[in-house]
Motif scaffolding. Structure first.
Motif, mmCIF file in Angstrom:
data_model
loop_
_atom_site.group_PDB
_atom_site.id
_atom_site.type_symbol
_atom_site.label_atom_id
_atom_site.label_comp_id
_atom_site.label_asym_id
_atom_site.label_seq_id
_atom_site.Cartn_x
_atom_site.Cartn_y
_atom_site.Cartn_z
ATOM 1 N N TYR A 63 36.317 30.533 42.821
ATOM 2 C CA TYR A 63 35.956 29.364 43.742
ATOM 3 C C TYR A 63 37.036 29.111 44.473
ATOM 4 C CZ TYR A 63 34.474 24.890 45.496
ATOM 5 O OH TYR A 63 33.833 23.871 46.201
ATOM 6 N N SER A 64 38.105 29.198 44.265
ATOM 7 C CA SER A 64 39.389 28.786 44.810
ATOM 8 C C SER A 64 40.361 29.895 45.034
ATOM 9 C CB SER A 64 40.146 27.586 44.137
ATOM 10 O OG SER A 64 39.301 26.501 43.769
ATOM 11 N N SER A 65 41.435 29.552 46.120
ATOM 12 C CA SER A 65 42.047 30.749 46.547
ATOM 13 C C SER A 65 42.914 31.302 45.234
ATOM 14 C CB SER A 65 43.178 29.934 47.502
ATOM 15 O OG SER A 65 44.305 30.822 47.843
ATOM 16 N N PRO A 66 43.145 32.288 45.110
ATOM 17 C CA PRO A 66 43.211 33.381 46.256
ATOM 18 C C PRO A 66 41.565 33.921 46.281
ATOM 19 C CG PRO A 66 43.978 34.337 44.190
ATOM 20 C CD PRO A 66 43.919 32.693 43.779
ATOM 21 N N TYR A 67 40.738 33.605 45.785
ATOM 22 C CA TYR A 67 39.394 34.087 45.804
ATOM 23 C C TYR A 67 39.001 35.270 45.083
ATOM 24 C CZ TYR A 67 39.382 30.580 49.459
ATOM 25 O OH TYR A 67 39.729 29.376 50.081
ATOM 26 N N MET A 68 40.068 36.155 44.753
ATOM 27 C CA MET A 68 39.974 37.301 43.980
ATOM 28 C C MET A 68 41.262 37.659 43.239
ATOM 29 S SD MET A 68 40.805 41.026 43.864
ATOM 30 C CE MET A 68 41.490 41.347 45.340
ATOM 31 N N SER A 69 41.278 37.958 41.982
ATOM 32 C CA SER A 69 42.186 38.407 41.336
ATOM 33 C C SER A 69 42.098 39.908 40.726
ATOM 34 C CB SER A 69 42.712 37.506 40.036
ATOM 35 O OG SER A 69 43.181 36.296 40.579
ATOM 36 N N LEU A 70 43.218 40.614 40.640
ATOM 37 C CA LEU A 70 43.022 42.046 40.139
ATOM 38 C C LEU A 70 44.182 42.151 39.043
ATOM 39 C CD1 LEU A 70 41.911 45.074 40.432
ATOM 40 C CD2 LEU A 70 43.914 45.200 41.850
ATOM 41 N N TYR A 71 43.441 42.682 37.934
ATOM 42 C CA TYR A 71 44.514 42.794 36.622
ATOM 43 C C TYR A 71 44.495 44.443 36.012
ATOM 44 C CZ TYR A 71 44.091 37.688 36.347
ATOM 45 O OH TYR A 71 43.894 36.431 36.514
ATOM 46 N N ASP A 72 45.656 44.621 35.664
ATOM 47 C CA ASP A 72 45.692 45.963 35.126
ATOM 48 C C ASP A 72 45.489 45.995 33.514
ATOM 49 O OD1 ASP A 72 46.676 48.578 34.528
ATOM 50 O OD2 ASP A 72 48.719 48.312 35.161
ATOM 51 N N LEU A 73 44.657 46.781 33.005
ATOM 52 C CA LEU A 73 44.219 46.961 31.883
ATOM 53 C C LEU A 73 44.787 48.164 30.922
ATOM 54 C CD1 LEU A 73 40.242 46.120 31.950
ATOM 55 C CD2 LEU A 73 42.230 44.477 31.537
ATOM 56 N N LYS A 74 45.793 48.659 31.748
ATOM 57 C CA LYS A 74 46.252 50.178 30.987
ATOM 58 C C LYS A 74 46.834 49.933 29.767
ATOM 59 C CE LYS A 74 49.740 51.695 33.091
ATOM 60 N NZ LYS A 74 50.833 52.050 34.365
ATOM 61 N N TYR B 192 32.975 33.779 39.209
ATOM 62 C CA TYR B 192 31.467 34.087 39.581
ATOM 63 C C TYR B 192 31.070 35.361 39.130
ATOM 64 C CZ TYR B 192 31.002 29.732 42.152
ATOM 65 O OH TYR B 192 30.950 28.409 42.603
ATOM 66 N N ASP B 193 32.025 36.510 39.363
ATOM 67 C CA ASP B 193 32.046 37.749 38.976
ATOM 68 C C ASP B 193 32.987 38.396 38.590
ATOM 69 O OD1 ASP B 193 29.995 40.184 39.070
ATOM 70 O OD2 ASP B 193 30.489 40.549 40.936
ATOM 71 N N ILE B 194 32.787 39.658 37.598
ATOM 72 C CA ILE B 194 33.781 40.196 36.986
ATOM 73 C C ILE B 194 33.319 41.527 36.898
ATOM 74 C CG2 ILE B 194 35.273 40.704 34.752
ATOM 75 C CD1 ILE B 194 34.675 37.639 34.104
ATOM 76 N N ARG B 195 34.498 42.586 37.120
ATOM 77 C CA ARG B 195 34.002 44.191 37.170
ATOM 78 C C ARG B 195 35.120 44.663 36.741
ATOM 79 N NH1 ARG B 195 28.693 45.414 37.144
ATOM 80 N NH2 ARG B 195 28.883 47.406 38.427
ATOM 81 N N CYS B 196 34.874 45.875 35.915
ATOM 82 C CA CYS B 196 36.012 46.872 35.263
ATOM 83 C C CYS B 196 35.844 48.224 36.153
ATOM 84 C CB CYS B 196 35.920 47.050 33.768
ATOM 85 S SG CYS B 196 36.422 45.604 32.822
ATOM 86 N N SER B 197 36.959 48.920 36.334
ATOM 87 C CA SER B 197 36.837 50.111 37.045
ATOM 88 C C SER B 197 36.075 51.363 36.205
ATOM 89 C CB SER B 197 38.161 50.653 37.797
ATOM 90 O OG SER B 197 39.103 50.804 36.442
ATOM 91 N N GLN B 198 35.611 52.379 36.692
ATOM 92 C CA GLN B 198 35.202 53.472 35.931
ATOM 93 C C GLN B 198 35.973 53.760 34.574
ATOM 94 O OE1 GLN B 198 32.335 54.648 35.458
ATOM 95 N NE2 GLN B 198 30.959 54.082 37.173
ATOM 96 N N ASP B 199 37.365 53.702 34.747
ATOM 97 C CA ASP B 199 38.378 54.313 34.050
ATOM 98 C C ASP B 199 38.933 53.194 33.255
ATOM 99 O OD1 ASP B 199 39.739 53.154 36.013
ATOM 100 O OD2 ASP B 199 40.738 54.973 36.541
ATOM 101 N N ASP B 200 38.546 52.105 33.507
ATOM 102 C CA ASP B 200 38.742 50.800 32.697
ATOM 103 C C ASP B 200 40.361 50.568 32.930
ATOM 104 O OD1 ASP B 200 36.459 49.895 31.540
ATOM 105 O OD2 ASP B 200 36.494 51.079 29.795
ATOM 106 N N ARG B 201 40.890 50.944 34.047
ATOM 107 C CA ARG B 201 42.399 50.874 34.249
ATOM 108 C C ARG B 201 42.389 49.524 35.074
ATOM 109 N NH1 ARG B 201 46.161 53.691 39.018
ATOM 110 N NH2 ARG B 201 47.746 52.302 38.900
ATOM 111 N N TYR B 202 41.514 49.044 35.636
ATOM 112 C CA TYR B 202 41.461 47.655 36.360
ATOM 113 C C TYR B 202 40.306 46.965 35.915
ATOM 114 C CZ TYR B 202 44.334 50.445 39.882
ATOM 115 O OH TYR B 202 45.112 51.217 40.615
ATOM 116 N N MET B 203 40.727 45.524 36.352
ATOM 117 C CA MET B 203 39.613 44.356 35.849
ATOM 118 C C MET B 203 39.887 43.530 37.209
ATOM 119 S SD MET B 203 38.613 41.328 35.158
ATOM 120 C CE MET B 203 39.839 40.569 33.895
ATOM 121 N N ALA B 204 38.841 43.543 37.844
ATOM 122 C CA ALA B 204 38.814 42.397 39.111
ATOM 123 C C ALA B 204 37.683 41.357 38.846
ATOM 124 C CB ALA B 204 38.551 43.075 40.472
ATOM 125 N N MET B 205 38.069 40.137 39.260
ATOM 126 C CA MET B 205 37.184 38.760 39.244
ATOM 127 C C MET B 205 37.231 38.032 40.485
ATOM 128 S SD MET B 205 39.040 36.671 36.221
ATOM 129 C CE MET B 205 40.673 35.739 36.540
#
Length: 726
Positions: free
Chosen positions: A629-640, A613-626
């Protein structure tokens, strides 16, 4: 008799004849049916026949209403209706005849166009032979008019001259003095026929009376002492006049000084002129307001505040922090600039804030590990969270709540406290802040599909009125990083609305010539606002628009798009080089690298495959989170370093469907809005800091950085560290 058949034979023949007759009739009927409409002709004006289907439709569609292309029939009262006439031979309706009658009645009652009864009576009373020109006079003194145009001649007498002016129809009588008037002074004094009255004290002029003459000739010298005494008494009776004050009238001294501070001195014109010269010509001010010095200075002050906020935003984007609240002092901004990582002796060295996992002293060697822990926030939500956004100046966190509106939180230090926000009793969607934190956009599924608030000092949110509100339901919003545009996705056609921002004015631009289709969702600008991406339904899943001035033109479809999914969450990285798109089914997440107008798909694995449903990157583009609909409902990724690796799930997951996600500008916090209470889960993203040693064997694969402590602290405290990436 032998040749005659028996009764049985006769019956057989009869049965055979009957069967043959039935068969022949059936054959004739089949042939009749086969010939169809040609067998029976349609009815004509002079011949009976079948009714055609078209005539049947016309007959069935007949109505007493004014419906085009239908037969007219009368209703139960014997009436029928037609449309308003347009041609000269059209049927006139009652409305038209009533209008004619109204005009006729009005015309009949118009006394300007018609003579009234009283005027008729007046005309009847005019006698026969009456003419316009009548005698101008009948008699002057004993001179009678002899005709309708008789003449009177005026003659001047002794000492009188008569002058005529035919052009101006004027007669002048002038006393010439050719004869000496006889004595007549006695006629102007008492006893005369033309008495001139005595002069009045304080009144009109006139003759002097006898007693006054006696007083002046005889009494004045005798009363000088009395008059002098009277004048002295009158002067003594005048109350003393004091010096003027700020509250009392009085005597004021003038001064041309421009530097004094006394309240008992009045400035002269030269002093005011000197001050004006010191102030200068207001028309030469470089401000918009040139008529009022206070307003001009306020404009300069506000410009300084805006400039300071831009500097603060730039500091935060570069990874620095600024203490205090707006308007910041230059000292605070200078300190903030000092927190930005700059070139150092050790490449990769970075100052940061981490959570101490044990007691650590300043300058102790440390190692850091990925750390995401739930942070408590006091909330009073009564429904599901829909989206969460942090303001770029790091002052606010806003949460949209289903059927409730907006919950606004203010950040003080590392804590978030809820503050008042205008009531909105609608389901608000994916909100956004402008890059200067001056505006706050609230899309809605309710009657008012978009609200825009101006953020003012004192945490005041004032709704802006007067702009064109999109038709249909608004969904996602995004401001361009330069603050010049606001884009809104819509669930109904045209699926997009773009506004240009000038001051506090939001002007809706023309829709793109090729708008998104089937309802739009995630929407995102590149930092320079040259490109705008929109996720939507339909086979294309997402559309990319390139901006030229205020015109947005659709580029070619993205390559390698799945053919059956809908696009939901969507975001450009803060560099503008990466585009992430969340879909409604496998493969779940799409990743494209942008190079100008070209987008290249990157194959990724180990990612969620359900609705994103939603995607955002941190200001320094280190992280991407989304969120999904299903568990775990949120995932965090390292874009380093251009990679894409998933972090472990936090120990406390959001409850219910993950709808919205966002990072604080300093990347210290991650907010998730979700579909079950408490509706918001806030995570502390700062690295965990552990005491290290100088022995290589003490470093494990889970350690993501090395460095030293810049401050002393105990376990659980957030303290400054210096990291040297391993």
């Amino acid at each position: 008799m032998d040749t005659k058949g028996t009764p049985a034979d006769a019956q057989t023949k009869a049965d055979a004849a009957k069967t043959a007759a039935i068969a022949a009739a059936a054959a004739d009927l089949a042939a009749h049916k086969a010939r169809g409409a040609d067998e029976h002709p349609m009815a004509k004006g002079n011949a009976a026949g079948f009714m055609s289907a078209a005539d049947k439709l016309k007959s069935d569609a007949s109505t007493s209403a004014a419906t085009p292309d239908t037969l007219m029939q009368r209703d139960a009262e014997g009436r029928a209706k037609v449309a308003a006439p347009a041609a000269a031979d059209d049927i006139a309706r009652k409305a038209e005849t009533d209008a004619v009658q109204t005009k006729l009645d009005s015309h009949a009652a118009d006394t300007v166009k018609h003579v009234t009864q009283a005027e008729h009576d007046k005309l009847q009373n005019i006698q026969a032979g009456a003419e316009v020109n009548q005698n101008a006079f009948s008699k002057i003194n004993d001179v009678s008019a002899g005709s309708k145009t008789d003449t009177v001649t005026l003659v001047g007498g002794t000492g009188i001259t008569i002058t005529t002016d035919p052009a101006n129809k004027r007669v002048s009588f002038t006393a010439t003095g050719e004869a000496t008037p006889g004595p007549h002074a006695l006629s102007h004094i008492q006893g005369g026929t033309d008495v001139i009255p005595d002069a009045e004290t304080g009144g009109v002029s006139g003759l002097m009376s006898g007693p006054d003459a006696q007083y002046l000739r005889v009494g004045v010298p005798e009363r000088f002492d009395e008059i002098e005494e009277y004048v002295a008494d009158q002067i003594a009776a005048i109350p003393p006049v004091n010096d003027a004050t700020l509250t009392d009238k009085g005597i004021v001294q003038l001064s041309k000084s421009t530097t004094g501070d006394r309240d008992t001195i009045a400035a002269t014109e030269s002093a005011v002129g000197a001050v004006q010269h010191q102030v200068g010509n207001l028309a030469e001010l470089q401000t918009t307001d040139k008529d009022n010095l206070v307003d001009a200075l306020n404009e300069v002050f506000q410009s300084g505040v805006d400039g300071k906020n831009l500097i603060k935003s730039a500091v935060i984007v570069k990874g620095g922090t600024v203490a205090g609240t707006s308007p910041h002092s230059f000292a605070e901004l200078t300190d903030g600039i000092g927190t930005i990582e700059t070139a150092t002796v050790i490449k990769g060295q970075q100052e940061a804030v981490g959570i101490f996992k044990s007691n650590i002293q300043a300058n102790d060697p440390i190692k850091t590990r990925y750390n995401i822990e739930q942070k408590n926030v006091a909330t009073n939500f009564a429904n599901n969270g829909q989206s969460v956004r942090f303001s770029p100046d790091n002052r606010y966190m806003a949460v949209s709540v289903m059927s409730v509106g907006i919950s606004m939180f203010k950040r003080i230090g590392d804590e978030y406290s809820q503050i008042p926000f205008p009531s909105i009793s609608e389901s608000t969607r994916y909100i956004s802040f402008s890059p200067d934190s001056k505006f706050f956009a609230v899309p809605s599924l309710g009657a008012v599909s978009l609200r825009i608030f101006k953020i003012e000092e004192g945490d005041m949110f004032t709704e802006i009125k007067g702009f064109i509100i999109p038709s249909g339901r608004s969904n996602y919003t995004d401001f361009s990083s330069d603050g010049k545009y606001l884009a809104v996705s819509l669930l109904e056609d045209p699926c997009i609305a773009i506004y240009k921002i000038e001051g506090d004015t939001f002007t809706k631009l023309a829709n793109p010539s090729i708008p998104p289709t089937n309802g739009a969702y995630g929407i995102s600008f590149t930092p320079n606002a040259d490109y705008l991406a929109v996720a939507h339904g339909g086979s294309n899943l997402a559309s990319i628009y390139k901006r030229n001035g205020d015109v947005f033109t659709k580029l070619a479809n993205l390559p390698s798009l799945p053919g059956t999914n809908n696009g939901y969450g969507l975001a450009f990285s803060h560099s503008g080089d990466h585009l992430f798109i969340g879909t409604s089914a496998t493969p779940g997440l799409l990743w494209y690298i942008r190079n100008g107008d070209s987008f290249t798909k990157v194959n990724i694995s180990s990612q969620a495959t359900n609705v994103i449903y939603d995607i955002r990157c941190s200001q320094d583009d280190r992280y991407m989170a989304m969120t999904m609909y299903s568990s775990p409902y949120m995932s965090l990724y390292d874009l380093k370093n251009g990679g894409f690796s998933k972090y472990p799930n936090p120990s406390v997951l959001p409850t219910g469907i993950g709808y919205g996600v966002d990072f604080s500008p300093d990347s210290n916090f991650l907010g998730v809005a979700h579909g079950a209470l408490p509706a918001l889960t806030l995570y502390d993203m700062r690295d965990g800091v552990y005491l290290s040693s100088n022995v290589r064997s003490s470093i494990s694969a889970s350690d993501i950085g090395l460095g030293y402590a810049k401050e002393s602290g105990i376990a659980g405290e957030a303290k400054k560290i210096v990291k040297i990436w391993s």
